[in-house]
Design a protein around this motif. Structure first.
Motif, PDB file in Angstrom:
ATOM      1  N   ASP A 147     -18.734  -9.132  16.924  1.00  0.00           N
ATOM      2  CA  ASP A 147     -20.012  -8.373  15.937  1.00  0.00           C
ATOM      3  C   ASP A 147     -21.632  -8.858  16.233  1.00  0.00           C
ATOM      4  O   ASP A 147     -22.091  -8.108  16.154  1.00  0.00           O
ATOM      5  CB  ASP A 147     -19.694  -9.199  14.097  1.00  0.00           C
ATOM      6  CG  ASP A 147     -18.873  -8.891  13.266  1.00  0.00           C
ATOM      7  OD1 ASP A 147     -18.203  -7.665  14.169  1.00  0.00           O
ATOM      8  OD2 ASP A 147     -18.362  -9.686  12.370  1.00  0.00           O
TER       9      ASP A 147
ATOM     10  N   ARG B 174     -24.267  -5.945  16.953  1.00  0.00           N
ATOM     11  CA  ARG B 174     -25.555  -6.212  16.712  1.00  0.00           C
ATOM     12  C   ARG B 174     -27.014  -6.184  17.834  1.00  0.00           C
ATOM     13  O   ARG B 174     -28.099  -5.578  17.333  1.00  0.00           O
ATOM     14  CB  ARG B 174     -25.796  -7.447  14.875  1.00  0.00           C
ATOM     15  CG  ARG B 174     -24.787  -7.362  14.365  1.00  0.00           C
ATOM     16  CD  ARG B 174     -24.894  -8.401  12.998  1.00  0.00           C
ATOM     17  NE  ARG B 174     -23.920  -8.310  12.233  1.00  0.00           N
ATOM     18  CZ  ARG B 174     -23.351  -7.663  11.087  1.00  0.00           C
ATOM     19  NH1 ARG B 174     -25.461  -6.010  11.369  1.00  0.00           N
ATOM     20  NH2 ARG B 174     -23.081  -7.415  10.585  1.00  0.00           N
TER      21      ARG B 174
ATOM     22  N   LEU C 180     -27.046  -2.918  18.636  1.00  0.00           N
ATOM     23  CA  LEU C 180     -27.621  -2.454  18.237  1.00  0.00           C
ATOM     24  C   LEU C 180     -29.010  -2.570  17.886  1.00  0.00           C
ATOM     25  O   LEU C 180     -30.514  -1.048  17.682  1.00  0.00           O
ATOM     26  CB  LEU C 180     -26.754  -2.143  16.283  1.00  0.00           C
ATOM     27  CG  LEU C 180     -27.754  -1.398  15.697  1.00  0.00           C
ATOM     28  CD1 LEU C 180     -27.220  -0.085  15.877  1.00  0.00           C
ATOM     29  CD2 LEU C 180     -26.941  -2.246  14.089  1.00  0.00           C
TER      30      LEU C 180
ATOM     31  N   LEU D  51     -22.818   0.878  16.132  1.00  0.00           N
ATOM     32  CA  LEU D  51     -22.197   0.923  15.201  1.00  0.00           C
ATOM     33  C   LEU D  51     -20.721   0.640  15.361  1.00  0.00           C
ATOM     34  O   LEU D  51     -20.177   0.292  14.397  1.00  0.00           O
ATOM     35  CB  LEU D  51     -23.079   1.975  14.471  1.00  0.00           C
ATOM     36  CG  LEU D  51     -24.377   1.969  14.013  1.00  0.00           C
ATOM     37  CD1 LEU D  51     -25.213   3.775  13.667  1.00  0.00           C
ATOM     38  CD2 LEU D  51     -24.787   1.156  12.341  1.00  0.00           C
ATOM     39  N   THR D  52     -20.177   1.924  16.310  1.00  0.00           N
ATOM     40  CA  THR D  52     -18.428   1.942  15.646  1.00  0.00           C
ATOM     41  C   THR D  52     -17.859   0.503  15.910  1.00  0.00           C
ATOM     42  O   THR D  52     -16.731   0.195  15.729  1.00  0.00           O
ATOM     43  CB  THR D  52     -18.305   2.488  17.004  1.00  0.00           C
ATOM     44  OG1 THR D  52     -19.486   4.198  16.267  1.00  0.00           O
ATOM     45  CG2 THR D  52     -16.602   2.980  17.121  1.00  0.00           C
TER      46      THR D  52
ATOM     47  N   LEU E 176     -19.500  -2.089  15.171  1.00  0.00           N
ATOM     48  CA  LEU E 176     -19.568  -2.783  13.502  1.00  0.00           C
ATOM     49  C   LEU E 176     -18.596  -2.437  12.875  1.00  0.00           C
ATOM     50  O   LEU E 176     -17.832  -3.278  11.858  1.00  0.00           O
ATOM     51  CB  LEU E 176     -20.628  -2.616  12.836  1.00  0.00           C
ATOM     52  CG  LEU E 176     -22.015  -3.740  13.905  1.00  0.00           C
ATOM     53  CD1 LEU E 176     -22.957  -3.050  12.712  1.00  0.00           C
ATOM     54  CD2 LEU E 176     -21.333  -5.161  13.732  1.00  0.00           C
ATOM     55  N   TRP E 177     -18.038  -0.914  12.435  1.00  0.00           N
ATOM     56  CA  TRP E 177     -17.208  -0.337  11.793  1.00  0.00           C
ATOM     57  C   TRP E 177     -15.883  -1.370  11.577  1.00  0.00           C
ATOM     58  O   TRP E 177     -14.755  -1.817  10.894  1.00  0.00           O
ATOM     59  CB  TRP E 177     -17.247   1.308  12.290  1.00  0.00           C
ATOM     60  CG  TRP E 177     -15.563   1.405  11.595  1.00  0.00           C
ATOM     61  CD1 TRP E 177     -15.540   1.914  10.917  1.00  0.00           C
ATOM     62  CD2 TRP E 177     -14.358   1.616  12.452  1.00  0.00           C
ATOM     63  NE1 TRP E 177     -13.800   2.274  10.757  1.00  0.00           N
ATOM     64  CE2 TRP E 177     -13.385   2.297  11.270  1.00  0.00           C
ATOM     65  CE3 TRP E 177     -13.918   1.508  13.783  1.00  0.00           C
ATOM     66  CZ2 TRP E 177     -12.387   2.533  12.493  1.00  0.00           C
ATOM     67  CZ3 TRP E 177     -13.173   2.002  14.105  1.00  0.00           C
ATOM     68  CH2 TRP E 177     -11.769   1.817  13.241  1.00  0.00           C
TER      69      TRP E 177
ATOM     70  N   HIS F 269     -15.939  -4.747  10.211  1.00  0.00           N
ATOM     71  CA  HIS F 269     -15.509  -4.131   8.937  1.00  0.00           C
ATOM     72  C   HIS F 269     -14.016  -4.419   8.106  1.00  0.00           C
ATOM     73  O   HIS F 269     -13.532  -4.723   7.314  1.00  0.00           O
ATOM     74  CB  HIS F 269     -16.444  -3.740   8.322  1.00  0.00           C
ATOM     75  CG  HIS F 269     -18.103  -3.942   8.444  1.00  0.00           C
ATOM     76  ND1 HIS F 269     -18.265  -4.977   8.187  1.00  0.00           N
ATOM     77  CD2 HIS F 269     -19.284  -2.963   8.890  1.00  0.00           C
ATOM     78  CE1 HIS F 269     -19.893  -5.049   8.477  1.00  0.00           C
ATOM     79  NE2 HIS F 269     -20.501  -4.243   8.831  1.00  0.00           N
TER      80      HIS F 269
ATOM     81  N   LEU G 249     -18.695  -1.203   4.096  1.00  0.00           N
ATOM     82  CA  LEU G 249     -19.138  -0.865   4.819  1.00  0.00           C
ATOM     83  C   LEU G 249     -19.197  -0.423   6.404  1.00  0.00           C
ATOM     84  O   LEU G 249     -19.999  -0.115   7.014  1.00  0.00           O
ATOM     85  CB  LEU G 249     -19.473  -2.506   5.096  1.00  0.00           C
ATOM     86  CG  LEU G 249     -20.144  -3.772   3.804  1.00  0.00           C
ATOM     87  CD1 LEU G 249     -19.698  -5.304   4.212  1.00  0.00           C
ATOM     88  CD2 LEU G 249     -21.300  -3.567   3.354  1.00  0.00           C
TER      89      LEU G 249
ATOM     90  N   LYS H 160     -19.710   3.043   5.540  1.00  0.00           N
ATOM     91  CA  LYS H 160     -21.065   3.383   5.922  1.00  0.00           C
ATOM     92  C   LYS H 160     -21.931   3.057   7.387  1.00  0.00           C
ATOM     93  O   LYS H 160     -22.570   4.227   7.389  1.00  0.00           O
ATOM     94  CB  LYS H 160     -21.756   2.232   5.041  1.00  0.00           C
ATOM     95  CG  LYS H 160     -23.258   2.041   5.379  1.00  0.00           C
ATOM     96  CD  LYS H 160     -23.998   0.942   4.398  1.00  0.00           C
ATOM     97  CE  LYS H 160     -25.939   1.675   4.551  1.00  0.00           C
ATOM     98  NZ  LYS H 160     -26.464  -0.527   4.022  1.00  0.00           N
ATOM     99  N   SER H 161     -21.135   1.945   8.173  1.00  0.00           N
ATOM    100  CA  SER H 161     -21.057   2.415   9.823  1.00  0.00           C
ATOM    101  C   SER H 161     -21.264   3.959  10.389  1.00  0.00           C
ATOM    102  O   SER H 161     -21.658   3.908  11.074  1.00  0.00           O
ATOM    103  CB  SER H 161     -20.788   1.220  10.229  1.00  0.00           C
ATOM    104  OG  SER H 161     -21.251  -0.121   9.752  1.00  0.00           O
TER     105      SER H 161
ATOM    106  N   GLN I  32     -23.468   5.983   9.154  1.00  0.00           N
ATOM    107  CA  GLN I  32     -24.184   6.379  10.279  1.00  0.00           C
ATOM    108  C   GLN I  32     -24.324   6.726  11.653  1.00  0.00           C
ATOM    109  O   GLN I  32     -25.449   7.051  12.098  1.00  0.00           O
ATOM    110  CB  GLN I  32     -25.660   5.273   9.811  1.00  0.00           C
ATOM    111  CG  GLN I  32     -25.662   4.531   8.660  1.00  0.00           C
ATOM    112  CD  GLN I  32     -25.939   2.724   8.606  1.00  0.00           C
ATOM    113  OE1 GLN I  32     -25.715   1.670   9.940  1.00  0.00           O
ATOM    114  NE2 GLN I  32     -26.991   2.485   7.390  1.00  0.00           N
TER     115      GLN I  32
END
Length: 959
Positions: A526, A530, A533, A549-550, A552-553, A556, A564, A567-568, A571
């Motif tokens: 994580d 970030r 990103l 973002l993937t 982070l997906w 989550h 969340l 949402k990731s 985006q």
């Protein structure tokens, strides 16, 4: 006197073989396709027989196209089908022009999406054939298929099993002794019972006499017949032998043709001598022109020859006419072709090796100047054997990404040769090494790719190139099963102060993926994602942003923060936009969106997301993406559309590509494919089929966390098999791995824990049942919003405590969200709990509804299990009449999807049109058509239309 064979002469002695092909063409006129496999040695008459079949097809009103594969070390991509189907950028048919434009597109992308473009091109050609068949009976002849490129062979392999379902006659001629795994796979396919085999053997003695008479114009004498026995019944050898005898004036021809006994000692005794003799009668200028032509291949364009020689096409007319007259060349549509490969070989053998090498380099330059596709230029570079040429190295550096997409093995061979040569320029060598490593990564040669990158890293100067090499090295190591080494390599690369921001962002995003998927370090993953990103935002790099973002997906999803997670990925989808530059990453993100919607119990939205994903993949010419089919099958499994799920999986099994996320996440689709298929087979009581998928699924070692989170279907299918054997303890033990997730593991354990609790209670193991309840409650507590895990926890608690209210809560959730498989199992559990409380009427009602759902899935074993569980508690099904058995044949056996497909077939839609209309892959649509034909005992689409018309009210179709 006739000394050259016309079409009728070449067919002497082939009456039986032609009768077989005539029958195939006659069936084609009636709408039924066939595959014909013609096999024989060189010169035996294969080309004549298949050409005659094509002519018969044209005379009978069929679309008949002929393509001849060329004998080259690396034949051009889809070359035989480009010629056969007349695919070119200037084609008046927009479909053909579109394929040609796609093949000549020279774009290169950093995420290696082009590595799948060959598969996309194959799909486009197969779709074109399908559309031609929709327009009318179609005949495709592929002569000398053993020389075809892998992509053309894949087209043939794809057409063989579906030809009988289309008005398609596919005729392939083959010379025994060819090597290569693709050819072997093609031969395996052609061993199907419905493939018509036509072996061409030597001509019998009577046919030899007839052919000799046709060649010389009078009956042959005994001496000529004896001499002709050297040809061993081979028509080409006979023709060449007779031609040599006539030219040397060695025949006495009157009422019979006889060898002059006084001259028999100088008669050519081999075909090679006859070929040399034929060439000796051709003017020297024509021979030199033919030698240049031979360099271009067995078939060539006059414009290419003119470009090679620096002359105009009109300057070549006289010599080309002479070559045609001498029987060296024949016309092949807009091109010229050597009448036989041995003629071309004789011309090539007449040149010194050094001269041939230099000329092949000249050919490469001339073809590049004429803007011929890179594959053909590369073939001549490879054949030349020249290494270190400045022009060749620069050309290779410029086109390597495109060449890698269309002919990866050819690209690797050329690049490997140049890299191993000492160029004296380390920067140039590093660039070539980078391209070689990319190609090796795309072809799955992970170990060599890593080795090559390591060799280059020490000499690389440019920081961006260094970052790119580390990216390739990390992917090669991870794909090769060396996750720790991949992570260490990325850490080493990121320590460089001069690493450009775009590459820093990409490497960080890649590191985040490996930290989670490799060892399950979710906290580090994580934080790294970030950081990626933030760096990607500074660099303005869309790929790195979406990739981060993937990552982070994934985090989550592991934490069950499904909102969340959704949402990731949304985006990420927005960041990548509508382009196709990063189609592999886009495909991965789209599948993540479907996964998150399922976890939120938004099943209708998940179906819509699957349709959206296929629209995106279709726009990128990736509609038959392997992972798309597996994702669809998992979704369809839970929706109870098991026949549709199996159709998707069968289509995936036809794919020649490896079922991976191409470096983003390895192996998962393969385990899921076998797991879903095994579980459906188990529920349906098809134990042999389930066992076969279990063996295939467990045939690979598990290395990473990502590996483990994709085997849950296999584990459950193995548990089902054990339960069917009556071994409840083993059935329970097979599910132990699902009790607790490992760090970073995404497995949706909650969807299997009610089964675990049920088995534990049946085995009288209350402690195990309690552990299952606790595990499911933990999953539910982790959910960001109550959804699937919460409903599963209610079901587990209800089973353990015999709490009907808790189970009814789960029933209400599954009924409202529309997930029938989980609803059916929960209703069965509710019936058991109610029966134990002596609530017989509601218990019977719940049982009836559960069994109705099971019947709809074809889950015969679940029906038997449910009835046995309730029977032991004194409950039998309500009086509803005898349960109708699931039809195996006829219209009633068709699934709802199959009926839709049948209606579209009857309306004249092609397979691609059907696929697009129903949001299927083309292969899945064809699988449905195959099943329709089998269930209705039909042979062609025309017959399907007849059945549909009889079923439609008033004989009117609503298309």
């Amino acid at each position: 006197m006739l000394i050259s064979a016309d079409s009728s002469t070449r067919l002497i002695g082939r009456t039986a073989e032609l009768a077989v092909l005539n029958g195939a063409v006659e069936r084609l006129r009636g709408g039924t396709g066939t595959v014909v496999w013609v096999e024989g040695e060189p010169g035996i008459g294969k080309s004549a027989v298949v050409a005659a079949a094509a002519q018969i097809g044209r005379e009978w009103g069929c679309q008949a196209s002929v393509g001849v594969a060329d004998q080259l070390a690396h034949p051009p991509l889809l070359g035989v089908f480009l010629d056969c189907l007349e695919i070119g950028r200037r084609s008046a048919d927009p479909r053909r022009a579109r394929i040609a434009a796609f093949l000549s597109d020279r774009r290169a992308t950093l995420d290696l999406a082009d590595a799948t473009r060959t598969a996309a091109a194959v799909e486009m050609v197969v779709a074109l054939v399908d559309e031609l068949c929709a327009a009318g009976p179609t005949m495709l002849v592929v002569d000398d298929v053993q020389w075809a490129d892998d992509a053309s062979l894949d087209v043939c392999r794809r057409l063989v099993p579906v030809a009988a379902h289309l008005p398609l006659l596919l005729v392939m001629s083959y010379r025994p002794g060819a090597h290569g795994s693709t050819v072997r796979r093609l031969r395996d396919v052609t061993r199907r019972r419905d493939v018509v085999r036509v072996p061409l053997g030597p001509l019998p003695p009577d046919a030899v006499r007839d052919l000799l008479a046709a060649l010389v114009g009078v009956p042959p004498g005994d001496g000529l017949v004896t001499l002709a026995s050297q040809a061993v019944g081979n028509p080409l050898f006979l023709q060449e032998l007779v031609g040599a005898l006539v030219r040397e004036d060695l025949l006495d021809i009157s009422t019979r043709a006889e060898v002059r006994e006084s001259r028999t000692g100088v008669v050519p005794r081999s075909l090679a001598a006859a070929l040399d003799d034929r060439l000796s009668f051709v003017p020297a200028g024509t021979i030199e022109l033919m030698r240049a032509s031979a360099l271009l291949g067995g078939e060539f364009a006059v414009t290419e020859l003119a470009a090679l020689l620096g002359r105009t096409a009109i300057d070549l007319c006289a010599d080309l006419h002479e070559a045609v007259t001498a029987g060296i060349l024949v016309e092949a549509g807009p091109r010229m072709r050597f009448r036989h490969p041995l003629l071309r070989q004789a011309l090539l053998d007449g040149m010194p090796a050094a001269l041939r090498a230099a000329l092949h380099l000249d050919v490469a330059r001339a073809l590049e100047a004429a803007r011929v596709e890179p594959q053909r230029v590369a073939q001549h570079l490879l054949t030349s054997g020249v290494v270190g040429d400045r022009w060749a190295r620069q050309w290779l550096a410029d086109v390597a990404p495109v060449l890698a997409a269309w002919a990866p093995h050819l690209a690797a061979e050329l690049l490997r040769r140049e890299v191993d040569h000492d160029p004296g320029d380390e920067h140039e060598r590093s660039g070539l090494t980078m391209n070689l490593a990319r190609v090796l990564l795309a072809t799955g040669d992970h170990e060599e790719a890593a080795k090559r990158v390591r060799q280059a890293l020490g000499a690389i100067v440019d920081p961006g190139d260094r970052g790119h090499l580390h990216w390739i090295l990390a992917r090669a190591l991870f794909s090769g099963g060396h996750n720790d080494a991949a992570v260490a390599n990325l850490h080493r690369a990121l320590r460089a102060d001069d690493l450009p921001d775009p590459w820093r962002a990409r490497l960080l995003a890649s590191l985040a993926m490996f930290q989670r998927a490799g060892v399950g370090d979710l906290t580090a993953a994580d934080a790294t994602a970030r950081g990626a990103l933030r760096t990607a935002a500074v660099a303005g790099d869309a790929f790195a942003t979406a990739y981060a973002l993937t990552g982070l997906w994934a985090g989550h999803s592991v934490r069950r923060q499904h909102r969340l997670a959704l949402k990731s990925v949304e985006q990420a989808i927005e960041t990548l936009g509508t382009g196709v530059d990063h189609v592999d990453l886009m495909a991965f993100v789209l599948h993540g969106r479907i996964f998150s919607l399922q976890n939120l119990s938004r099943w209708t939205d998940a179906e819509a997301a699957l349709r959206d994903a296929r629209d995106v993949l279709r726009a990128a010419n990736r509609i038959d993406d392997t992972t798309s089919g597996v994702t669809a099958a998992v979704l369809l499994f839970w929706l109870g559309r098991w026949d549709d799920a199996l159709a998707e999986l069968n289509a995936v099994a036809q794919s020649t590509s490896s079922a991976t996320y191409r470096g983003l996440r390895e192996g998962g689709p393969g385990w899921l494919r076998h797991g879903v298929a095994a579980l459906i087979a188990g529920h349906r009581g098809e134990r042999g089929r389930a066992a076969a998928h279990l063996r295939a699924g467990f045939d690979r070692p598990l290395v990473t966390v990502a590996d483990r989170e994709n085997i849950d279907f296999l584990l459950v299918a193995r548990s089902v098999a054990a339960e069917q054997d009556g071994n409840l303890r083993a059935a329970l033990d097979h599910l132990n791995d699902l009790l607790e997730r490992r760090p970073g593991e995404m497995t949706l354990t909650h969807q299997w824990l009610p089964r675990f609790v049920r088995l534990a209670l049946a085995a009288d193991d209350r402690s195990a049942a309690e552990a299952g309840v606790r595990a499911c409650l933990t999953e539910a507590a982790a959910e960001q919003v109550p959804a699937r895990a919460t409903a599963a926890a209610d079901r587990c608690r209800g089973l353990y405590h015999a709490d009907a209210a808790a189970i009814r809560s789960a029933v209400a959730h599954y009924r409202a969200s529309g997930v029938p498989v989980e609803l059916a199992g929960t209703l069965e559990d509710l019936a058991v709990v109610l029966a134990e409380r002596d609530d017989s009427a509601p218990a019977r009602a719940a049982l009836d509804e559960a069994i109705d759902l099971y019947d709809g899935f074809g889950a015969a074993w679940d029906v038997r299990r449910a009835e046995a569980r309730l029977r032991s508690r004194g409950i039998r099904r309500g009086v509803r009449g005898s349960r109708a058995k699931r039809a195996g044949h006829g219209w009633d056996a068709l699934t709802p999807t199959e009926r839709k497909v049948a209606t579209l077939v009857a309306a004249g839609r092609s397979t691609p049109e059907i696929a697009q209309s129903l949001f299927l892959t083309r292969r899945t649509a064809q699988t449905h058509i195959s099943r329709i034909l089998a269930k209705l005992d039909l042979r062609s689409r025309v017959e399907i239309a007849g059945v549909v018309l009889r079923q439609a009210p008033g004989g009117v179709l609503d298309s």
